[in-house]
Write a protein that holds these residues in place. Structure first.
Motif, PDB file in Angstrom:
ATOM      1  N   PHE A  30      18.453  13.323  73.052  1.00  0.00           N
ATOM      2  CA  PHE A  30      17.344  12.154  73.589  1.00  0.00           C
ATOM      3  C   PHE A  30      15.620  12.451  73.775  1.00  0.00           C
ATOM      4  CE2 PHE A  30      22.032  11.733  74.988  1.00  0.00           C
ATOM      5  CZ  PHE A  30      22.081  10.572  74.018  1.00  0.00           C
ATOM      6  N   ILE A  31      15.763  13.306  74.209  1.00  0.00           N
ATOM      7  CA  ILE A  31      13.952  13.965  75.132  1.00  0.00           C
ATOM      8  C   ILE A  31      14.306  15.785  73.970  1.00  0.00           C
ATOM      9  CG2 ILE A  31      12.600  14.728  76.378  1.00  0.00           C
ATOM     10  CD1 ILE A  31      13.774  12.603  77.746  1.00  0.00           C
ATOM     11  N   ASP A  32      12.755  15.551  73.553  1.00  0.00           N
ATOM     12  CA  ASP A  32      12.657  16.642  73.189  1.00  0.00           C
ATOM     13  C   ASP A  32      12.192  17.700  74.287  1.00  0.00           C
ATOM     14  OD1 ASP A  32      11.939  19.775  72.057  1.00  0.00           O
ATOM     15  OD2 ASP A  32      10.701  18.732  70.737  1.00  0.00           O
ATOM     16  N   GLU A  33      13.350  19.221  75.104  1.00  0.00           N
ATOM     17  CA  GLU A  33      13.190  20.007  75.442  1.00  0.00           C
ATOM     18  C   GLU A  33      12.321  20.904  74.933  1.00  0.00           C
ATOM     19  OE1 GLU A  33      17.295  18.982  77.790  1.00  0.00           O
ATOM     20  OE2 GLU A  33      16.214  17.328  78.772  1.00  0.00           O
ATOM     21  N   THR A  34      12.399  21.319  74.438  1.00  0.00           N
ATOM     22  CA  THR A  34      11.706  22.429  74.315  1.00  0.00           C
ATOM     23  C   THR A  34      10.212  23.140  75.094  1.00  0.00           C
ATOM     24  OG1 THR A  34      10.632  21.764  72.216  1.00  0.00           O
ATOM     25  CG2 THR A  34      12.316  22.553  71.637  1.00  0.00           C
ATOM     26  N   TYR A  35       9.902  21.791  75.190  1.00  0.00           N
ATOM     27  CA  TYR A  35       8.804  22.665  76.438  1.00  0.00           C
ATOM     28  C   TYR A  35       9.362  23.206  77.172  1.00  0.00           C
ATOM     29  CZ  TYR A  35      10.595  19.488  79.676  1.00  0.00           C
ATOM     30  OH  TYR A  35      11.098  18.465  80.671  1.00  0.00           O
ATOM     31  N   ASP A  36      10.448  23.369  77.514  1.00  0.00           N
ATOM     32  CA  ASP A  36      11.074  23.940  79.188  1.00  0.00           C
ATOM     33  C   ASP A  36      10.877  25.554  78.366  1.00  0.00           C
ATOM     34  OD1 ASP A  36      12.027  24.024  82.075  1.00  0.00           O
ATOM     35  OD2 ASP A  36      13.804  24.817  80.462  1.00  0.00           O
ATOM     36  N   ASP A  37      10.894  25.810  77.103  1.00  0.00           N
ATOM     37  CA  ASP A  37      11.491  26.923  77.085  1.00  0.00           C
ATOM     38  C   ASP A  37       9.779  27.157  76.665  1.00  0.00           C
ATOM     39  OD1 ASP A  37      13.665  26.623  76.741  1.00  0.00           O
ATOM     40  OD2 ASP A  37      13.604  26.852  74.454  1.00  0.00           O
ATOM     41  N   GLU A  38       8.819  27.316  76.974  1.00  0.00           N
ATOM     42  CA  GLU A  38       7.182  27.836  76.842  1.00  0.00           C
ATOM     43  C   GLU A  38       6.797  27.856  78.265  1.00  0.00           C
ATOM     44  OE1 GLU A  38       4.155  29.250  75.478  1.00  0.00           O
ATOM     45  OE2 GLU A  38       4.740  28.030  74.168  1.00  0.00           O
ATOM     46  N   GLU A  39       6.744  29.457  77.640  1.00  0.00           N
ATOM     47  CA  GLU A  39       6.117  30.856  79.166  1.00  0.00           C
ATOM     48  C   GLU A  39       4.545  29.816  79.439  1.00  0.00           C
ATOM     49  OE1 GLU A  39       7.770  32.733  80.539  1.00  0.00           O
ATOM     50  OE2 GLU A  39       9.638  32.679  79.685  1.00  0.00           O
ATOM     51  N   ASN A  40       3.599  29.959  78.049  1.00  0.00           N
ATOM     52  CA  ASN A  40       2.637  29.844  79.357  1.00  0.00           C
ATOM     53  C   ASN A  40       2.181  28.599  79.461  1.00  0.00           C
ATOM     54  OD1 ASN A  40      -0.208  28.657  77.999  1.00  0.00           O
ATOM     55  ND2 ASN A  40      -0.368  30.587  77.541  1.00  0.00           N
ATOM     56  N   ASP A  41       1.498  28.190  80.485  1.00  0.00           N
ATOM     57  CA  ASP A  41       1.433  27.156  81.372  1.00  0.00           C
ATOM     58  C   ASP A  41       1.188  26.005  80.540  1.00  0.00           C
ATOM     59  OD1 ASP A  41       2.914  27.719  83.404  1.00  0.00           O
ATOM     60  OD2 ASP A  41       1.474  28.345  84.551  1.00  0.00           O
ATOM     61  N   GLU A  42      -0.206  26.256  79.909  1.00  0.00           N
ATOM     62  CA  GLU A  42      -1.185  25.086  79.466  1.00  0.00           C
ATOM     63  C   GLU A  42      -0.550  25.583  77.770  1.00  0.00           C
ATOM     64  OE1 GLU A  42      -5.209  26.879  78.437  1.00  0.00           O
ATOM     65  OE2 GLU A  42      -5.384  26.970  80.483  1.00  0.00           O
TER      66      GLU A  42
END
Length: 105
Positions: A30-42
């Motif tokens: 329902f929400i794209d949670e691929t952000y959680d896998d991104e190591e780079n904070d920016e």
């Protein structure tokens, strides 16, 4: 979680994975949670901003239908949080999960 609201977490990479190991459910697909896998904070922040922009463009009916579709997840998370807090084991399970993750690395 207690007030039955979906959440998006801006925290350390893989934080949603930790929540799942504790037994919580998240909102993919329902929400794209691929952000959680991104190591780079920016980059993770930019992914989150884009996600929030996308969600903010939903009309009232779409939001209403979305909430109805995730009701089971919201209730599950609230009940698990209540159960953990009543058993005074939320902090212990969270720390245990984090320590387990450190051993896997």
């Amino acid at each position: 979680m207690i007030v039955l609201q979906p959440f998006i977490v801006f925290g350390a990479a893989h934080f949603l994975k930790y929540l799942k190991k504790l037994g919580f459910k998240t909102f993919s697909p329902f929400i794209d949670e691929t952000y959680d896998d991104e190591e780079n904070d920016e980059k993770r922040l930019m992914l989150l901003c884009n996600l929030i922009k996308k969600l903010s463009k939903l009309d009232r009916l779409e939001i209403h239908e979305w909430y109805k579709s995730i009701k089971d997840i919201l209730v599950h998370n609230r009940n698990l949080l209540y159960q953990m807090s009543f058993n005074n084991n939320f902090e212990n399970r969270f720390i245990e999960t984090l320590n387990y993750e450190k051993r896997e690395i």
